[in-house]
Write a protein that holds these residues in place. Structure first.
Motif, PDB file in Angstrom:
ATOM      1  N   ARG A  22       0.671  -0.918   0.080  1.00 17.23           N
ATOM      2  CA  ARG A  22      -0.014  -0.113   0.016  1.00 17.23           C
ATOM      3  C   ARG A  22       0.708   1.570   0.162  1.00 17.23           C
ATOM      4  O   ARG A  22       0.932   2.615  -0.873  1.00 17.23           O
ATOM      5  CB  ARG A  22      -0.997   0.068   1.088  1.00 17.23           C
ATOM      6  CG  ARG A  22      -1.660   1.375   2.127  1.00 17.23           C
ATOM      7  CD  ARG A  22      -1.624   1.407   2.507  1.00 17.23           C
ATOM      8  NE  ARG A  22      -0.889   1.950   3.101  1.00 17.23           N
ATOM      9  CZ  ARG A  22      -0.856   1.844   4.683  1.00 17.23           C
ATOM     10  NH1 ARG A  22      -2.435   1.681   5.135  1.00 17.23           N
ATOM     11  NH2 ARG A  22       0.238   2.538   5.410  1.00 17.23           N
ATOM     12  N   ASP A  23       1.899   1.472   0.734  1.00 17.10           N
ATOM     13  CA  ASP A  23       2.453   3.076   1.093  1.00 17.10           C
ATOM     14  C   ASP A  23       3.181   2.443  -0.340  1.00 17.10           C
ATOM     15  O   ASP A  23       3.906   3.489  -0.849  1.00 17.10           O
ATOM     16  CB  ASP A  23       3.340   1.943   2.414  1.00 17.10           C
ATOM     17  CG  ASP A  23       3.050   2.351   3.643  1.00 17.10           C
ATOM     18  OD1 ASP A  23       1.725   2.946   3.230  1.00 17.10           O
ATOM     19  OD2 ASP A  23       3.203   1.521   4.731  1.00 17.10           O
ATOM     20  N   LEU A  24       3.938   1.475  -0.575  1.00 19.85           N
ATOM     21  CA  LEU A  24       5.073   1.891  -2.280  1.00 19.85           C
ATOM     22  C   LEU A  24       3.506   2.190  -3.225  1.00 19.85           C
ATOM     23  O   LEU A  24       4.240   2.890  -3.728  1.00 19.85           O
ATOM     24  CB  LEU A  24       5.120   0.226  -2.287  1.00 19.85           C
ATOM     25  CG  LEU A  24       6.208  -0.058  -3.628  1.00 19.85           C
ATOM     26  CD1 LEU A  24       7.445   0.564  -3.326  1.00 19.85           C
ATOM     27  CD2 LEU A  24       6.898  -1.125  -4.063  1.00 19.85           C
ATOM     28  N   ALA A  25       2.584   1.939  -3.636  1.00 12.86           N
ATOM     29  CA  ALA A  25       1.771   2.126  -4.258  1.00 12.86           C
ATOM     30  C   ALA A  25       1.792   3.661  -4.112  1.00 12.86           C
ATOM     31  O   ALA A  25       1.813   4.931  -4.856  1.00 12.86           O
ATOM     32  CB  ALA A  25       0.172   1.651  -4.678  1.00 12.86           C
ATOM     33  N   ILE A  26       1.408   3.906  -2.910  1.00 12.94           N
ATOM     34  CA  ILE A  26       1.639   5.986  -2.285  1.00 12.94           C
ATOM     35  C   ILE A  26       2.675   6.437  -2.909  1.00 12.94           C
ATOM     36  O   ILE A  26       3.261   7.679  -3.563  1.00 12.94           O
ATOM     37  CB  ILE A  26       0.914   5.974  -1.654  1.00 12.94           C
ATOM     38  CG1 ILE A  26      -0.507   5.495  -0.286  1.00 12.94           C
ATOM     39  CG2 ILE A  26       1.277   7.784  -0.909  1.00 12.94           C
ATOM     40  CD1 ILE A  26      -0.243   5.852   0.502  1.00 12.94           C
ATOM     41  N   ALA A  27       4.132   5.763  -2.848  1.00 14.49           N
ATOM     42  CA  ALA A  27       5.437   6.021  -3.297  1.00 14.49           C
ATOM     43  C   ALA A  27       5.614   6.548  -4.899  1.00 14.49           C
ATOM     44  O   ALA A  27       6.356   7.643  -5.241  1.00 14.49           O
ATOM     45  CB  ALA A  27       5.850   5.512  -2.639  1.00 14.49           C
ATOM     46  N   TYR A  28       5.297   5.675  -4.991  1.00 16.88           N
ATOM     47  CA  TYR A  28       5.000   5.339  -6.258  1.00 16.88           C
ATOM     48  C   TYR A  28       4.295   6.810  -7.717  1.00 16.88           C
ATOM     49  O   TYR A  28       4.595   7.498  -8.390  1.00 16.88           O
ATOM     50  CB  TYR A  28       4.602   4.379  -7.454  1.00 16.88           C
ATOM     51  CG  TYR A  28       5.423   3.234  -7.447  1.00 16.88           C
ATOM     52  CD1 TYR A  28       6.775   3.356  -7.252  1.00 16.88           C
ATOM     53  CD2 TYR A  28       5.186   1.655  -7.288  1.00 16.88           C
ATOM     54  CE1 TYR A  28       7.927   2.085  -7.912  1.00 16.88           C
ATOM     55  CE2 TYR A  28       6.624   0.979  -6.806  1.00 16.88           C
ATOM     56  CZ  TYR A  28       7.772   0.730  -7.453  1.00 16.88           C
ATOM     57  OH  TYR A  28       8.552  -0.205  -7.173  1.00 16.88           O
ATOM     58  N   ALA A  29       3.254   6.550  -6.685  1.00 23.00           N
ATOM     59  CA  ALA A  29       2.357   7.608  -7.198  1.00 23.00           C
ATOM     60  C   ALA A  29       2.689   9.213  -7.332  1.00 23.00           C
ATOM     61  O   ALA A  29       2.941  10.118  -8.365  1.00 23.00           O
ATOM     62  CB  ALA A  29       1.219   6.861  -6.699  1.00 23.00           C
ATOM     63  N   ARG A  30       3.123   9.640  -6.363  1.00 20.45           N
ATOM     64  CA  ARG A  30       3.844  10.331  -5.451  1.00 20.45           C
ATOM     65  C   ARG A  30       5.405  10.913  -6.892  1.00 20.45           C
ATOM     66  O   ARG A  30       5.230  12.112  -6.781  1.00 20.45           O
ATOM     67  CB  ARG A  30       4.391  10.644  -4.236  1.00 20.45           C
ATOM     68  CG  ARG A  30       3.064  10.501  -3.562  1.00 20.45           C
ATOM     69  CD  ARG A  30       4.250  11.177  -1.518  1.00 20.45           C
ATOM     70  NE  ARG A  30       2.817  11.253  -0.953  1.00 20.45           N
ATOM     71  CZ  ARG A  30       3.328  11.060   0.137  1.00 20.45           C
ATOM     72  NH1 ARG A  30       4.590  11.283   0.610  1.00 20.45           N
ATOM     73  NH2 ARG A  30       1.720  11.098   1.409  1.00 20.45           N
ATOM     74  N   ALA A  31       6.203   9.644  -7.430  1.00 20.06           N
ATOM     75  CA  ALA A  31       6.780  10.188  -7.604  1.00 20.06           C
ATOM     76  C   ALA A  31       6.340  10.030  -9.643  1.00 20.06           C
ATOM     77  O   ALA A  31       7.458   9.971 -10.067  1.00 20.06           O
ATOM     78  CB  ALA A  31       7.756   8.773  -8.155  1.00 20.06           C
ATOM     79  N   GLY A  32       5.359   9.602  -9.674  1.00 21.34           N
ATOM     80  CA  GLY A  32       4.454   9.724 -10.829  1.00 21.34           C
ATOM     81  C   GLY A  32       4.818   8.548 -12.300  1.00 21.34           C
ATOM     82  O   GLY A  32       4.468   7.978 -13.620  1.00 21.34           O
ATOM     83  N   ARG A  33       5.165   7.311 -10.984  1.00 19.67           N
ATOM     84  CA  ARG A  33       5.101   6.283 -11.952  1.00 19.67           C
ATOM     85  C   ARG A  33       3.883   5.241 -11.769  1.00 19.67           C
ATOM     86  O   ARG A  33       3.354   4.781 -10.754  1.00 19.67           O
ATOM     87  CB  ARG A  33       6.424   5.393 -11.059  1.00 19.67           C
ATOM     88  CG  ARG A  33       7.653   5.971 -11.503  1.00 19.67           C
ATOM     89  CD  ARG A  33       8.642   6.045 -10.377  1.00 19.67           C
ATOM     90  NE  ARG A  33       9.388   4.877 -10.551  1.00 19.67           N
ATOM     91  CZ  ARG A  33      10.375   3.950  -9.809  1.00 19.67           C
ATOM     92  NH1 ARG A  33      11.058   4.691  -8.876  1.00 19.67           N
ATOM     93  NH2 ARG A  33      10.486   2.559 -10.254  1.00 19.67           N
ATOM     94  N   ASP A  34       2.940   5.934 -12.175  1.00 21.02           N
ATOM     95  CA  ASP A  34       1.387   5.123 -12.104  1.00 21.02           C
ATOM     96  C   ASP A  34       1.538   3.839 -12.758  1.00 21.02           C
ATOM     97  O   ASP A  34      -0.035   2.657 -12.127  1.00 21.02           O
ATOM     98  CB  ASP A  34       0.691   6.070 -13.349  1.00 21.02           C
ATOM     99  CG  ASP A  34       0.521   8.029 -12.735  1.00 21.02           C
ATOM    100  OD1 ASP A  34       1.197   7.529 -11.942  1.00 21.02           O
ATOM    101  OD2 ASP A  34       0.087   8.391 -13.412  1.00 21.02           O
ATOM    102  N   GLY A  35       2.444   3.010 -13.675  1.00 26.27           N
ATOM    103  CA  GLY A  35       1.634   2.008 -14.278  1.00 26.27           C
ATOM    104  C   GLY A  35       1.730   0.535 -13.146  1.00 26.27           C
ATOM    105  O   GLY A  35       1.550   0.030 -12.564  1.00 26.27           O
ATOM    106  N   GLU A  36       3.632   1.369 -12.127  1.00 28.55           N
ATOM    107  CA  GLU A  36       3.837   0.788 -10.618  1.00 28.55           C
ATOM    108  C   GLU A  36       3.325   0.945  -9.749  1.00 28.55           C
ATOM    109  O   GLU A  36       2.411  -0.171  -8.882  1.00 28.55           O
ATOM    110  CB  GLU A  36       5.500   0.676 -10.663  1.00 28.55           C
ATOM    111  CG  GLU A  36       6.560   0.404 -12.066  1.00 28.55           C
ATOM    112  CD  GLU A  36       7.448   1.425 -11.875  1.00 28.55           C
ATOM    113  OE1 GLU A  36       8.665   0.445 -11.271  1.00 28.55           O
ATOM    114  OE2 GLU A  36       7.610   2.644 -11.955  1.00 28.55           O
ATOM    115  N   ALA A  37       2.758   2.215  -9.895  1.00 32.20           N
ATOM    116  CA  ALA A  37       1.788   2.181  -8.568  1.00 32.20           C
ATOM    117  C   ALA A  37       0.471   1.305  -8.950  1.00 32.20           C
ATOM    118  O   ALA A  37      -0.033   0.648  -8.016  1.00 32.20           O
ATOM    119  CB  ALA A  37       1.378   3.495  -8.653  1.00 32.20           C
TER     120      ALA A  37
END
Length: 447
Positions: A380-395
């Motif tokens: 869950r936290d990793l998805a948030i971190a990816y989204a903040r970094a603009g890495r939507d596919g990985e999120a």
């Protein structure tokens, strides 16, 4: 049926890892680096004595007051908190581990594989999900809610052993404990607790007695083997005694009502012992008495300034008291003391994310998820971190994997397809998303 079995094993293996980050009140699987470490160190000499690699066994802790333990899929062992909190002698739990290892190396799971072929696909998948699926929302400490099935036929098909298998596992367990230099009387102590339960009504029998049938002959045979063991009477390891007492204290602190914990401490002969102060700190924390909890914990840290689990708890208390910036330092200290503990690294990543230190949070969470890919809160936290970094596919992929672990296959499939649309086709991440989408589609067709 062979394909179904492979899918079932995959579902069980993934679902069994769906757990949150700390002991919790809700029934489910519990993740805690300290308690898991104690059980892992208990099991290592037993597994080596059995000719197994220590890293070949996955140990899970089920938050259930029943006295029970079981193995499944040939490489996984589940121990109920009821056993851990009931027995104060760590050799007793080692005895349970040795006995269950006897089932693993004795091939006793093969009969259950045959039974699996006779189950419908829907029932088989239900059983797989029941082993550990459903529910860690990621918003609380609650672990994945485990419904160990309401169907008696499934329980019998997968969990019950014959008396002959039980006796064989006893003998193997004594052998393993003897080779490991552990007093096998601990195994006998467990079985004596259940002796005579077969005369009770079904509602009063502990699950261990139902799924591990007893007999007077079995007890007598085991008593003789235990007395003949060269390790009979060997004293428990003082270091393990201390660590196990700490693990029990932590489970008590998180699983009991905090008010009851504090009332019980008034009756203790030594309320100032380290385990009892550990209980107190956790109970106070759960009652939102943050400063009082930190005072108790800081006293423990003055005595043992290099204890990683005290630092981890300090970080958790601060983080969950909305003091994320203050939580980073204790979590960082804990990680430095046990760098190979992904659950603690996940806590650090969570604190960094809450404190707005997104770049370091992402690196920390990626490493934690790589080392422990089945922790729902880290995902869950990793998805948030990816989204903040603009890495939507990985999120989307991290979210899909988390939802699959929680048993939400419909939404997991949606997120997996979203991830596949944004990730490079054929890349490792794209293939992981495809695996989730395939599993979700399989589940949809089965409904």
């Amino acid at each position: 049926m062979a394909l179904m079995r492979r899918i079932l094993q995959a579902v069980a293996a993934v679902a069994a890892l769906a757990m949150a980050a700390a002991p919790a009140q809700a029934r489910g699987l519990i993740r805690d680096a300290e308690v898991e470490g104690v059980l892992r160190d208990m099991s290592e000499p037993i597994l080596r004595a059995a000719g197994m690699r220590p890293d070949s066994l996955r140990l899970f802790i089920l938050n259930d007051p029943a006295l029970n333990a079981f193995v499944f899929d040939g490489r996984s062992m589940v121990i109920h908190t009821g056993l851990l909190r009931r027995f104060d002698d760590p050799d007793t739990i080692t005895g349970v581990i040795a006995h269950e290892t006897g089932h693993l190396v004795g091939g006793h799971l093969a009969r259950r594989a045959a039974n699996m072929d006779r189950l419908s696909l829907a029932s088989a998948l239900t059983m797989a999900a029941a082993i550990a699926a459903a529910a860690a929302s990621g918003e609380t400490q609650a672990g994945a809610a485990v419904a160990m099935g309401g169907r008696e036929t499934l329980r019998r098909a997968f969990l019950a052993y014959s008396r002959g298998e039980e006796a064989a596992a006893d003998q193997s367990g004594v052998d393993f404990m003897t080779r490991a230099g552990v007093n096998p009387e601990g195994l006998l102590g467990v079985l004596r607790v259940f002796q005579g339960q077969e005369v009770f009504s079904a509602s009063r029998i502990d699950p261990y007695a139902q799924t591990h049938p007893l007999s007077s002959e079995r007890i007598q045979l085991l008593e003789r083997r235990v007395r003949e063991s060269p390790a009979y009477g060997a004293p428990p390891d003082p270091a393990m005694l201390r660590r196990y007492a700490r693990a029990q204290a932590k489970l008590d602190g998180f699983l009991e009502r905090p008010e009851r914990v504090l009332e019980r401490l008034k009756l203790e002969e030594d309320p100032g012992s380290a385990p009892n102060r550990y209980r107190r700190a956790i109970a106070l924390f759960r009652m939102a008495q943050t400063d009082a909890a930190l005072d108790v914990l800081d006293g423990l840290l003055r005595e043992e300034p290099d204890d990683p689990y005290y630092w981890e708890l300090r970080g958790q208390i601060l983080l969950e008291s909305n003091r994320a910036a203050d939580a980073v330092a204790p979590y960082r200290r804990a990680v430095s003391l046990v760098p190979d503990a992904p659950l603690i690294a996940g806590g650090l990543g969570r604190a960094l994310l809450a404190a707005g230190q997104d770049a370091e949070a992402l690196r920390t969470l990626e490493r934690a998820s790589r080392d422990d890919p089945g922790d729902a809160r880290i995902l869950r936290d990793l998805a948030i971190a990816y989204a903040r970094a603009g890495r939507d596919g990985e999120a989307a992929l991290a979210t899909a994997e988390r939802l699959a672990l929680q048993g939400d296959f419909e939404d997991a499939g949606l997120q997996a397809r979203r991830a596949m649309a944004q990730l490079p086709a054929g890349s490792p991440a794209w293939l992981r998303a495809q695996d989730v989408e395939t599993l979700a589609e399989f589940e949809r067709k089965d409904d």
